[in-house]
Write an enzyme that holds these catalytic residues in place. Structure first.
Site, PDB file in Angstrom:
ATOM      1  N   GLU A   1      -3.623   7.396  -3.803  1.00 51.96           N
ATOM      2  CA  GLU A   1      -3.380   6.043  -3.315  1.00 51.96           C
ATOM      3  C   GLU A   1      -3.008   5.132  -4.457  1.00 51.96           C
ATOM      4  O   GLU A   1      -3.644   5.164  -5.516  1.00 51.96           O
ATOM      5  CB  GLU A   1      -4.656   5.478  -2.652  1.00 51.96           C
TER       6      GLU A   1
ATOM      7  N   TYR B   1       0.851  -1.185   0.000  1.00 53.74           N
ATOM      8  CA  TYR B   1       0.000   0.000   0.000  1.00 53.74           C
ATOM      9  C   TYR B   1       0.887   1.235   0.000  1.00 53.74           C
ATOM     10  O   TYR B   1       1.850   1.323   0.759  1.00 53.74           O
ATOM     11  CB  TYR B   1      -0.898   0.034   1.243  1.00 53.74           C
TER      12      TYR B   1
END
Lengths: 386, 290, 386, 290
Positions: free
Chosen positions: C196, C108
């Site tokens: 993201e 992530y």
């Protein structure tokens, strides 16, 4: 590292900052040629790395190409003695020939690393053309500073604060802020320590033109700016200075008779000071530095001892990172090579001092050993007079 | 008491696997300094000189809880190393590296202000509290514990001063090289303040040099604070020509400012005992104390 | 302002960040065509502005072009109901068709404006593919943050701290830091609020590839990024919402029966809350704002009153910058136009309240006036049930 | 006493010649606020509403010595106007402007930290100490001097609260709109601290809303400091859907965080009196005090 006015102006031009029309010449004929193209009275500006060129006779106005050529003939090869040049003066090798400007106002504009406030100071004055330090003493109210963060650069209100202080109007107001913004960006991205446009001319046509330009780059940053490093002009450096640089020695020639070889900048200054304190005059500043090699020590000793002005030498080593034995070996090698005839006083302390002294003693060369700093200085002064 | 360092100081070495760093870390360990770890990115997990090496200061702090870091990384990465140490919570950062670009230092100092870490240097021999801890590259043997505090912009000249003091039987509480660069961390004023509150320190020696205004600021501080301990000062470079950089990046008389004469004048006016002859630093302090 | 995954990936590509091979399609035939070019199993990703597309059935793997076409035929036009979509769902209009990756690890990587720490947070986790908020609650030790200054961006040691935390090796280590540096630069220069890459795939070939990408831009900054503003997808907005936007009204459709028209965001929320407090359900959030025009008030009233779900309306105006008379005029104009039949409760206070009430009263339209905030809410709830 | 503002506050208006600014400056003057000057670059030397206009804040400070500045400049220049005010030494900056890009505000706040100025807003109706000084756009007539301090993230909802209080005979010491943006200057905690030491203030009303963690931080502060005055709180947005921005740039429930329910829970645990019904703000405070 200072660069020449004409080099600094090239940078300005690239940034979109107006500079006077003109060109650089290395011969009187070329000066005439440029003057002919410019068609009007021209200004001849000697390109030497020093302020005070005007007072030293290095800047001349010529009313026509013939006069320009004649003046240039006088200037080329001339030694300009300025406040910063030392007695030897600086030789004129290049002349910047520029169109003269119709001047309405002269402004000072400078950017500098401010040690005290630990920021970059943008400085302006409505009295361009004068030295800013001079003005700061005589008329501080004519100067205004803004401190810029090295990260944000010029904030818009800071530009406005300065432009309003200068009472600029309309187009010139915005142009000034735009110039300042560009110069700040350049200053920060190219690691300058000082950037001066003095004077920045407000012409009768209300244009802002950089009539002079000074740029001093941070030597420590040159590793990341090879294109700037390449601009260095070593034509005024003595062969000794160039050699010293090559060996990473901090060497500065002075006017006295006692050569100094010291490790560490502070101790080197103190050694010069104590020589003076006892009535002598140092012939040089020389800090061999911490990471010095034997070869570099040899070169350092050779440079100072072969200086014809030098009548005695003082070697002052406080071994720390630098080992006394390494220094001794370097000196012996060099002293043998030059067949040493001048008296040399040696004072050594610190790391490997015994080994160092032993090497010097066993060399059979005529070194005077003195353990005490003060006595060593006294002796070197006394010996310089014999 | 001493300032900045004592027996309990836990020291980290940034760039520990380099040649200079290895040499001086060995010397520090020999002196008894509590060196607890080193950092070299890419060498985390190794051991060097018997010490654990980490990839980041943060990891080192987590594992070994150092409160002091000494930096031996090359100029192009040194300012960043300072910020890394500050960001990881190191309280005292001693930067030995010489030749850091000045704008890098301006950025690092701004960062430090936010983080609240103290910086000594760059371009400093370091800090030593004799008999307790040595963090830097100074020759250990010339020092001896005692009551004189030293603050200096120079390296070898500090050794000279220490040597003179020790030769006369005067030990040192702490000797701090503040560094020869134009932009440094702690300055004369900050350290005078620390020495003021240090019970071990009876007198302070300032060793200044041309360039900047640190000595003038010290003079002002001494005067305004009615400094309670005797202070002696030597300022190198009375013979320095203007506009020339004398070895140290910060040692330059610019625009007619930063001359030794001016500095001495201000210090004198502040009641500081001026040392004219650099061979008499020790003797002057001895006379001052007794 | 959120943009689609395929748009965000275009930016990544420009930055030199690897994305899977593939293309966007608006028809099943085009999906098949792209799948044929990619020659391997492909992944079909519905392009709707919401997370949770996988769970909602919007992401499908196809082993061959035929399967891809068939799956796409099912997806196009489908309403995806995700956690953020509301009950109406989001219609699939575009499908991103990509080559599948050989996955070694999923990481992530996020950048976000951190309100609490007032900086930009760079966030990584070794557990890519999960929602980061979820992970922050369940396994905070798997997450690492660095706070970046908006001026300096990513400092090298911060990149190293994150890369070492992720235990990346060799090439991937440096690539990761380089990606992060580029993303930070993009984030700061393009005024993002959230960026993201989840997951960032470490492939079996040790390459880092952005398998997904989310970018949310700061609406307030769009004035200086027209190229970003142009990417806005309004296909999911209702005509009412688009109209409201056009008039700078803050309008959000909800599921209840009581239409609200309020000035000020806080008072509008409080008005919804009090309706709920008295057992009703608000049909919308509507803040007419401070600089509202009469025309915009008309439009606002029209939007809420013509909502077929609405059975009563509550107008709650606390005049400050907004004048009650201006609001009254707007409402009367609109109410006349739509030949008002639903009950409308009006509560007005503040600037020009008397004039406002007079205008409403003299209109002859059936407004219920209540001076008390609480009574007004009660009445609106009661009327919505009749 | 009141906080932030009193009769002696000297107020500067940045962007004074704009339409909104002109209107509200007039209202402030009518209220008795000591507005002393305005700034609009390019209009220096003019007069506007009887006040001198300057090109820069610095000039205005030099001439009229304001200690408060209220900013009405457009979003693209507002963060910079905050920095200009701070740089010129203004102690309290009230930024009315709505719609400032969030990264601009991050930069401005960093700048403010260095300068030490206080900021209220942006996206705030401003600050009023009833009967003394009004700096902002709130309707003056609903206020009355008294002992209730108000801190609110909302504009009209604050007016509603003030109106309810005044209707019940409860005046206000100071009412502060902290602003509806994600990044603002003074927050609940800072203002609670100021109200704590304000003798005029007997009770404080917090008006929060969804988004961010300012209310949670306030709860923590109240609990940890054993806050000595009664506090009541209303938090708007119990009915707000997640992921939607409700008018204010900062009013959004993100990643499951920042909901009104959570905030109310934390405030309740800290001993704050929770107001469920926004029509009962005044009554709740009245019950709390008496």
């Amino acid at each position: 590292m200072l660069i020449h006015e004409y080099q600094a102006k090239e940078f300005l031009k690239h940034l979109g900052i107006k500079i006077p029309e003109g060109g650089v010449a290395e011969t009187p004929e070329k000066v005439r040629e440029i003057a002919e193209e410019l068609l009007v009275p021209v200004i001849l500006k000697s390109q030497v790395l020093s302020g005070g060129r005007g007072k030293a006779g290095g800047i001349i106005i010529a009313r026509n190409p013939e006069e320009a050529e004649a003046s240039a003939r006088n200037l080329f090869g001339k030694k300009l003695i300025t406040g910063q040049s030392g007695n030897r003066g600086l030789t004129v090798r290049k002349i910047l020939v520029e169109k003269t400007l119709k001047i309405k106002r002269e402004i000072y504009l400078g950017l500098t690393v401010d040690r005290r406030n630990e920021g970059v100071a943008a400085i302006v004055s409505s009295e361009g053309g004068m030295e800013i330090e001079e003005l700061a003493r005589s008329n501080p109210e004519l100067i205004k500073k803004e401190y810029l963060s090295p990260e944000t650069g010029l904030l818009p209100f800071q530009g406005r604060n300065l432009a309003y202080f200068l009472e600029l109007q309309n187009g010139a107001f915005n142009t000034f802020i735009e110039y300042l913004r560009k110069l700040t960006g350049f200053f920060l991205s190219h690691d300058l320590k000082l950037l001066e446009i003095n004077p920045l001319i407000l012409t009768e046509e209300d244009e802002l033109v950089a009539a002079d330009a000074k740029m001093d780059f941070d030597d420590c940053s040159l590793f990341r700016h090879p294109e700037i490093a390449a601009l260095e002009d070593l034509s005024e450096a003595s062969p000794q200075e160039i050699e010293a640089r090559h060996f990473h020695l901090n060497y500065i020639k002075m006017d006295g008779h006692i050569g100094c070889l010291v490790n560490g900048a502070g101790l080197a200054m103190a050694t010069m000071d104590i020589i003076k304190y006892f009535g002598g005059e140092p012939a040089n500043f020389l800090d061999i530095g911490g990471g010095v090699t034997e070869e570099a020590v040899s070169k350092a000793f050779e440079i100072l001892i072969e200086d014809p002005q030098v009548t005695s030498a003082l070697i002052n080593i406080f071994g720390g990172i630098v080992r006394c034995d390494l220094v001794a070996k370097g000196i012996v090698a060099s002293a043998r090579k030059v067949s040493l005839k001048k008296p040399v006083v040696v004072r050594m302390e610190g790391t490997n001092v015994a080994e160092g002294k032993k090497i010097l003693e066993e060399s059979g060369l005529p070194f005077h050993f003195v353990n005490n700093f003060e006595e060593a200085a006294r002796l070197a002064v006394a010996l310089s007079r014999t | 008491m001493s300032i900045l360092l004592d027996e309990s100081s836990r020291v980290l070495v940034q760039g520990i696997t380099g040649k200079q760093a290895s040499f001086h870390t060995q010397r520090m360990l020999e002196y008894g300094t509590k060196v607890v770890a080193g950092v070299t990115p890419g060498k985390g997990g190794q051991r060097h000189l018997g010490l654990p090496v980490f990839d980041t200061v943060e990891q080192a702090v987590k594992a070994e809880a150092p409160d002091v870091s000494v930096i031996f990384v090359p100029p192009l990465a040194a300012a960043e190393a300072i910020m890394e140490a500050a960001s990881a919570g190191i309280k005292l950062i001693v930067c030995i590296t010489e030749g850091i670009p000045v704008l890098d230092m301006l950025r690092a100092k701004k960062f430090l202000k936010e983080k609240g870490s103290l910086l000594v240097g760059p371009n400093t021999p370091g800090v030593i509290s004799p008999g307790k801890s040595k963090v830097g590259i100074m020759p250990a043997h010339i020092h001896q514990p005692g009551s004189v505090g030293i603050i200096s912009r120079s390296g070898t000249l500090t050794y000279e001063a220490v040597y003179q003091l020790t030769s006369l039987g005067l030990g040192q509480s702490t000797a701090v090289g503040i560094g020869g660069d134009p932009i440094v961390g702690l300055k004369f004023v900050d350290l005078l303040e620390l020495f003021k509150n240090d019970l071990q320190t009876e007198a302070v020696v300032l060793i200044g040099e041309i360039g900047g205004t640190a000595e003038e600021e010290a003079a002002k501080y001494i005067k305004q604070s009615n400094y309670p301990k005797p202070v002696a000062a030597y300022v190198a470079g009375l013979t320095a020509p203007p506009g020339k950089r004398l070895g140290h990046a910060g040692a330059i008389i610019e625009g007619g400012q930063g001359s030794a004469g001016e500095k001495l004048q201000k210090l004198k006016e502040a009641g500081v005992k001026i040392i004219d002859n650099p061979a008499r630093i020790g003797q002057t302090v001895k006379d001052l104390i007794s």
